[in-house]
Design a protein around this motif. Structure first.
Motif, PDB file in Angstrom:
ATOM      1  N   ASP A   1       0.815  -1.214   0.000  1.00  0.00           N
ATOM      2  CA  ASP A   1       0.000   0.000   0.000  1.00  0.00           C
ATOM      3  C   ASP A   1       0.850   1.266   0.000  1.00  0.00           C
ATOM      4  O   ASP A   1       0.434   2.293  -0.521  1.00  0.00           O
ATOM      5  N   SER A   2       2.043   1.194   0.616  1.00  0.00           N
ATOM      6  CA  SER A   2       2.891   2.387   0.703  1.00  0.00           C
ATOM      7  C   SER A   2       3.769   2.560  -0.535  1.00  0.00           C
ATOM      8  O   SER A   2       4.390   3.601  -0.704  1.00  0.00           O
ATOM      9  N   GLY A   3       3.847   1.533  -1.360  1.00  0.00           N
ATOM     10  CA  GLY A   3       4.758   1.567  -2.497  1.00  0.00           C
ATOM     11  C   GLY A   3       6.093   0.917  -2.182  1.00  0.00           C
ATOM     12  O   GLY A   3       6.920   0.711  -3.060  1.00  0.00           O
ATOM     13  N   TRP A   4       6.322   0.594  -0.912  1.00  0.00           N
ATOM     14  CA  TRP A   4       7.561  -0.050  -0.471  1.00  0.00           C
ATOM     15  C   TRP A   4       7.201  -1.394   0.163  1.00  0.00           C
ATOM     16  O   TRP A   4       6.098  -1.582   0.674  1.00  0.00           O
ATOM     17  N   CYS A   5       8.140  -2.323   0.168  1.00  0.00           N
ATOM     18  CA  CYS A   5       7.898  -3.667   0.682  1.00  0.00           C
ATOM     19  C   CYS A   5       8.174  -3.742   2.181  1.00  0.00           C
ATOM     20  O   CYS A   5       9.274  -3.423   2.623  1.00  0.00           O
ATOM     21  N   PRO A   6       7.181  -4.188   2.955  1.00  0.00           N
ATOM     22  CA  PRO A   6       7.426  -4.368   4.389  1.00  0.00           C
ATOM     23  C   PRO A   6       8.304  -5.597   4.612  1.00  0.00           C
ATOM     24  O   PRO A   6       8.113  -6.634   3.969  1.00  0.00           O
TER      25      PRO A   6
ATOM     26  N   ALA B   1      13.657  -0.829  -2.465  1.00  0.00           N
ATOM     27  CA  ALA B   1      12.344  -1.472  -2.457  1.00  0.00           C
ATOM     28  C   ALA B   1      11.783  -1.721  -1.061  1.00  0.00           C
ATOM     29  O   ALA B   1      10.580  -1.905  -0.908  1.00  0.00           O
ATOM     30  N   CYS B   2      12.624  -1.725  -0.032  1.00  0.00           N
ATOM     31  CA  CYS B   2      12.149  -2.132   1.293  1.00  0.00           C
ATOM     32  C   CYS B   2      11.882  -0.962   2.230  1.00  0.00           C
ATOM     33  O   CYS B   2      12.374   0.140   2.044  1.00  0.00           O
ATOM     34  N   ILE B   3      11.093  -1.269   3.252  1.00  0.00           N
ATOM     35  CA  ILE B   3      10.864  -0.325   4.343  1.00  0.00           C
ATOM     36  C   ILE B   3      11.909  -0.657   5.414  1.00  0.00           C
ATOM     37  O   ILE B   3      11.849  -1.713   6.042  1.00  0.00           O
ATOM     38  N   ALA B   4      12.871   0.228   5.581  1.00  0.00           N
ATOM     39  CA  ALA B   4      13.986  -0.020   6.503  1.00  0.00           C
ATOM     40  C   ALA B   4      14.105   1.108   7.530  1.00  0.00           C
ATOM     41  O   ALA B   4      15.190   1.633   7.770  1.00  0.00           O
ATOM     42  N   GLY B   5      12.982   1.479   8.108  1.00  0.00           N
ATOM     43  CA  GLY B   5      13.003   2.516   9.135  1.00  0.00           C
ATOM     44  C   GLY B   5      13.584   3.811   8.608  1.00  0.00           C
ATOM     45  O   GLY B   5      13.294   4.223   7.477  1.00  0.00           O
ATOM     46  N   PRO B   6      14.459   4.434   9.389  1.00  0.00           N
ATOM     47  CA  PRO B   6      15.003   5.732   8.994  1.00  0.00           C
ATOM     48  C   PRO B   6      16.172   5.664   8.007  1.00  0.00           C
ATOM     49  O   PRO B   6      16.692   6.697   7.607  1.00  0.00           O
ATOM     50  N   MET B   7      16.565   4.456   7.601  1.00  0.00           N
ATOM     51  CA  MET B   7      17.684   4.357   6.658  1.00  0.00           C
ATOM     52  C   MET B   7      17.287   4.970   5.318  1.00  0.00           C
ATOM     53  O   MET B   7      16.203   4.701   4.800  1.00  0.00           O
ATOM     54  N   PRO B   8      18.165   5.786   4.746  1.00  0.00           N
ATOM     55  CA  PRO B   8      17.847   6.381   3.445  1.00  0.00           C
ATOM     56  C   PRO B   8      17.943   5.341   2.329  1.00  0.00           C
ATOM     57  O   PRO B   8      18.546   4.286   2.493  1.00  0.00           O
TER      58      PRO B   8
END
Length: 130
Positions: free
Chosen positions: A1-6, A26-33
């Motif tokens: 839904d966010s466009g990034w992979c949980p 592609a991933c959701i990695a918290g605050p990592m750019p």
């Protein structure tokens, strides 16, 4: 839904599909750019997760790092760096780690930043392709 992979932020295994690993942009990695160095660090953590799984052992608690350089001119570079750790299953920034190039840095410091940028590029490309 966010466009990034949980993902499981310890292993980078997809939260939606078992045995699928997602790193980098592609991933959701918290605050990592979403940067090359973040992806490189995530790849190392992901490889350790897969190896640990294959060997039937507990994975060590990972840490993560990011550094981005910008070469603004022949003798003028800037950078940003940060260190991250896992806290309750989530990647968080380590307080007071890393930082950004000082706005009032000397000409010599800016020149060093250019050298560091070129060195970083040489090292990361060597590591990835050799």
């Amino acid at each position: 839904d966010s466009g990034w992979c949980p993902v499981n932020q310890k292993t980078f295994e997809s939260s939606l599909h078992k045995d699928i690993y997602v790193i980098g942009d592609a991933c959701i990695a918290g605050p990592m750019p979403k940067s090359a160095y973040s992806a490189n660090t995530q790849a190392k953590v992901c490889a350790e997760a897969i190896l640990s799984e294959l060997q039937g052992r507990e994975m060590a608690t990972p840490s993560y790092v990011n550094t981005c350089y910008s070469v603004v001119g022949d003798d003028f570079g800037i950078s940003v760096a940060a260190i991250y750790r896992l806290d309750n299953g989530k990647i968080i920034s380590v307080p007071d780690s890393g930082g950004i190039s000082p706005i009032d840095a000397s000409a010599q410091t800016r020149k060093y930043e250019v050298a560091y940028a070129h060195s970083w590029f040489s090292n990361i490309t060597y590591e990835m392709f050799n």
